[in-house]
Enzyme design. Structure first.
Site, PDB file in Angstrom:
ATOM      1  CB  SER A  15      -0.951  -0.019   0.968  1.00 27.34           C
ATOM      2  OG  SER A  15      -0.399   0.186   2.452  1.00 27.34           O
ATOM      3  NE  ARG A  90      15.785 -12.340   3.141  1.00 26.47           N
ATOM      4  CZ  ARG A  90      16.636 -12.960   2.545  1.00 26.47           C
ATOM      5  NH1 ARG A  90      16.525 -13.107   1.245  1.00 26.47           N
ATOM      6  NH2 ARG A  90      17.577 -13.754   2.914  1.00 26.47           N
ATOM      7  CG  HIS A 108       9.461   1.291  11.916  1.00 26.20           C
ATOM      8  ND1 HIS A 108       9.449  -0.200  11.833  1.00 26.20           N
ATOM      9  CD2 HIS A 108       9.089   1.484  13.074  1.00 26.20           C
ATOM     10  CE1 HIS A 108       9.245  -0.417  13.072  1.00 26.20           C
ATOM     11  NE2 HIS A 108       9.075   0.290  13.875  1.00 26.20           N
ATOM     12  CB  ALA A 172      -0.361   8.724   9.066  1.00 30.34           C
TER      13      ALA A 172
END
Ligand code: GRF
Length: 220
Positions: A15, A90, A108, A172
């Site tokens: 996404s 990975r 992240h 966000a």
């Protein structure tokens, strides 16, 4: 205007890849995605690349160094100037990370350095924080570390579970990642140690309260 050539590494849903594809669909956006690499043949993000007419390949290697060598060859062949990790699950070979130093970014779903690693949204809920969010950062060899480019804050709401919080953080992310890649492409980022200076940018002059300020003051 020559656009910055971006290679995107994915492992799954894609996404964030889609958000970058949509941003780059605007001819005024200063970057274009020239290659998508997945380490999993079943990654849904590969379908998104196909639909957008973007070159893509799957590289499956148990050995980290073999994966890195093949990815490197593909990225170089496509003239990639910036590598964006988007749900790439990975750990990358250190040599690859060093070869792309300051030209390799990741997103992240937490406010790093809080909650690195797996299930950061679950970690945030378990820690009882009132705010979490997402971070785009330059990648360094240690997992989820590196100079921070941009962050978005997402309040934790009463009754949140992993899925609900993840969904709002993801929304966000889809704004934050294209913005951060734009800043890189426009040459506005300067790394100084652990800090990233952004030319022409300013921080919002606000403080956000959770629970909201009105509620807190009403109970006084
Ligand atoms: C995102 O939450 C991203 O921050 C994390 O992995 C997830 C990938 O989602 N690194 P998608 O594949 O981009 O939909």
């Amino acid at each position: 205007m020559a656009r910055l050539k971006v290679g995107v590494l994915i492992s799954g849903r894609g996404s964030n890849l889609q958000a970058l594809i949509e941003a780059a669909a605007d001819p005024g956006y200063p970057a274009e995605i020239v290659l998508v690499i997945s380490n999993r043949p079943d990654a849904a993000g590969l379908v998104r690349a196909t639909n957008a007419g973007i070159a893509h390949r799957t590289i499956v290697h148990a050995d980290r160094r073999l994966f890195a060598a093949e990815a490197q060859a593909g990225l170089q062949h496509s003239g990639v100037e910036l590598v964006a990790l988007a749900g790439f699950m990975r750990i990358l070979d250190t040599g690859f990370v060093e070869a792309w130093r300051d030209r390799l970014v990741n997103i992240h779903p937490s406010l790093l350095p809080a909650f690195p690693g797996l299930h950061p949204q679950r970690q945030a809920l378990a820690a009882g924080v009132r705010f979490s969010g997402c971070t785009v950062h330059f990648v360094r060899p240690e997992i989820d570390t590196g100079p921070i480019i941009a962050q978005a804050v997402v309040p934790v709401e009463a009754g949140d579970d992993d899925a609900r919080l993840s969904e709002r953080i993801l929304a966000a992310e889809h704004t934050l990642y294209p913005m951060a890649v734009r800043l890189f492409a426009e040459g506005r980022l300067r790394i100084d140690g652990n800090m990233v200076a952004i030319s022409g940018a300013s921080a919002p002059r606000i403080a956000v309260f959770n629970p909201s300020q009105t509620l807190a003051s009403a109970s006084r």
